[in-house]
Design an enzyme around this catalytic site. Structure first.
Site, short mmCIF file in Angstrom:
data_model
loop_
_atom_site.label_atom_id
_atom_site.label_comp_id
_atom_site.label_asym_id
_atom_site.label_seq_id
_atom_site.Cartn_x
_atom_site.Cartn_y
_atom_site.Cartn_z
CD GLU A 142 2.78 -2.29 -3.55
OE1 GLU A 142 2.55 -1.30 -3.42
OE2 GLU A 142 1.95 -3.15 -2.69
CB CYS B 229 -3.45 -0.57 -0.35
SG CYS B 229 -5.27 -1.32 -0.54
CG HIS C 109 -1.03 -1.65 -3.71
ND1 HIS C 109 -0.80 -1.53 -3.39
CD2 HIS C 109 -2.54 -1.18 -4.20
CE1 HIS C 109 -2.04 -2.55 -2.36
NE2 HIS C 109 -3.16 -2.45 -2.81
#
Lengths: 258, 216
Positions: free
Chosen positions: B198, B88, B196
């Site tokens: 994650e 990001c 993202h």
């Protein structure tokens, strides 16, 4: 090749346990929030929302444990709302693994708090939660007012103007809940959702009143929301997340089905 | 293997740490995930991850507020060519400059500015928040085994700005938001995701596993 509409199950959490309020009054215990979060993650929920309705300050820390345990298992975006009143609250939630926080009464009481939070953590992680009730009489132009305290306290603030003001202060997303519809299963207040969605440039999440899958479709197609939030239809197994997403896809809405 | 995730007060670091731990477990990679604000840990790490959320200028300021961190990053990533993943705003900082709110110098690893997305269609809200698919412009080891394209897996995005890279070769993947927006950049041992990983479930965990096995 486009951004997909999001389906967001919302878990009301009180003292670390899941509940669902019907018009925020009748509460039914429905289990461990982390187990529910894992189930929704597996089922393909696009995001997850925790609304902490813990009243006693003694038990306020239970939500941090719920969020941390969820982050250990779920690799999906999580928004946490309820009782977010300070920069410290936000920092703690983000450190536990929340991606976004939703701010409700604190935004009404002190709009500058939204600006401060957005400056500190970025617009993208600040959701302003708008609880609105229709106050115009039949035949009048639609008008909605912000209510606080679970819909009991009128504020005299126009909901659509408030929405625009919150975006100016840095809200990255708006969660728009119709307090007239919440818990009624009669569908979102589409006029409210659309009026706000068309007035702001940030994404709007429709909330309050979902009874069936057509309500979700209407939230996006007629309400112009980019995400739809629901609680009891999912918690009580009326529909699965997968059914909801396939149904929306069948009705011409771009959905993530992987 | 030691993986340093840089903690400079930005980002949902617990999620990132947990995702890397799980990806390592699933990939059978023996990795210690070290969430750290210590430059000496970054220099010694085998792999370096720079997360980041919020505004470009704030992230840059936050990073510079950790004495020696920028120098440690340069040492590890530019001089020692250790695999690097920016996430990001951590990816955006790889650019020459960020134009969010004010003009801020980036690391200059990927030539180009981070500019506001301005889709013509009013239905395309800013920020872009949610799941979108990717168009792979060229093969990259981090996308091995990841289906892309309109029928491919989705990635989770939250952003209002994107990196307009000067060299098209360095744009590995784009996502469509009123036109192609930069989703993934790469050059040598450096990689960066606007989305993202994650938070991107299957796609994200696979990409992180690939990063842990990457030998650029």
């Amino acid at each position: 090749m486009t951004l997909k509409a999001r389906v967001i199950p919302c878990l009301d959490v009180k003292d670390g346990r899941v509940v669902k309020g019907v018009n925020f009054v009748d509460l039914v215990d429905a289990g461990d929030p982390v187990e529910a979060a894992k189930a929704y993650d597996l089922a393909g929920a696009d995001e997850l929302c925790f609304l902490d309705i813990t009243a006693s300050s003694d038990n306020r820390d239970t939500i941090f444990d719920v969020v941390s345990r969820t982050a250990d298992h779920c690799f999906m975006p999580v928004t946490v709302g309820g009782g977010v009143r300070s920069i410290t609250d936000i920092r703690k939630l983000l450190l536990c693994g929340a991606d976004k926080v939703s701010i409700n009464s604190a935004a009404v009481k002190n709009p500058d708090f939204v600006a401060e939070a957005a400056d500190k953590f970025g617009d993208q992680c600040i959701v302003v939660s708008i609880d609105a009730k229709k106050v115009s009489a039949a035949g009048e132009t639609d008008r909605w007012e912000i209510f606080t305290h679970g819909g009991r306290q009128p504020t005299g603030i126009d909901a659509v103007e408030f929405a625009s003001r919150m975006v100016d202060r840095g809200a990255g997303e708006l969660l728009v809940t119709s307090m007239d519809r919440d818990g009624t299963k009669s569908g979102y207040d589409i006029a409210l959702t659309r009026t706000i969605a068309d007035a702001v440039r940030v994404p709007v999440i429709a909330s309050g009143g979902v009874g069936d899958l057509d309500d979700l479709v209407a939230g996006v197609k007629e309400g112009h929301a980019t995400a739809v939030l629901a609680a009891s239809i999912f918690h009580f197994g009326t529909y699965s997340i997968g059914e909801a997403k396939r149904y929306m896809a069948d009705h011409g809405i771009a959905m993530r089905l992987d | 293997m030691r993986v340093a995730i840089i903690d400079y007060g930005s980002g949902n670091l617990r999620s990132a740490t947990k995702a890397f731990e799980r990806a390592a477990r699933e990939a059978g990679v023996d990795a210690t995930i070290d969430l750290t604000d210590k430059p000496e840990h970054v220099v010694k790490a085998d792999r370096v991850v720079l997360p980041g959320v919020g505004a470009y200028a704030d992230c840059r300021r936050g990073l510079d507020a950790v004495p020696g961190m920028h120098a440690a990053l340069t040492e590890a990533v530019v001089n020692n060519a250790h695999p690097f993943l920016g996430i990001c705003v951590g990816m955006q900082l790889m650019s020459s400059r960020g134009l969010e709110k004010t003009v801020t110098e980036g690391f200059g690893w990927i030539t180009g500015d981070v500019v506001e997305m301005t889709p013509d269609d009013p239905a395309l809200k800013i920020p872009q928040i949610g799941w979108n698919t990717l168009t792979l412009n060229r093969a990259h080891p981090l996308f091995e085994g990841i289906p892309t394209g309109p029928q491919g897996l989705h990635a989770y995005f939250v952003h209002s700005y994107h990196l307009a890279a000067a060299n098209p070769e360095e744009v590995i993947a784009t996502t469509d938001y009123g036109g192609p927006m930069t989703a993934f950049v790469g050059r040598d041992n450096m990689a960066g995701a606007q989305f993202h990983p994650e938070k991107s479930q299957t796609l994200g965990l696979r990409l992180i596993s690939n990063f842990l096995r990457w030998m650029p």
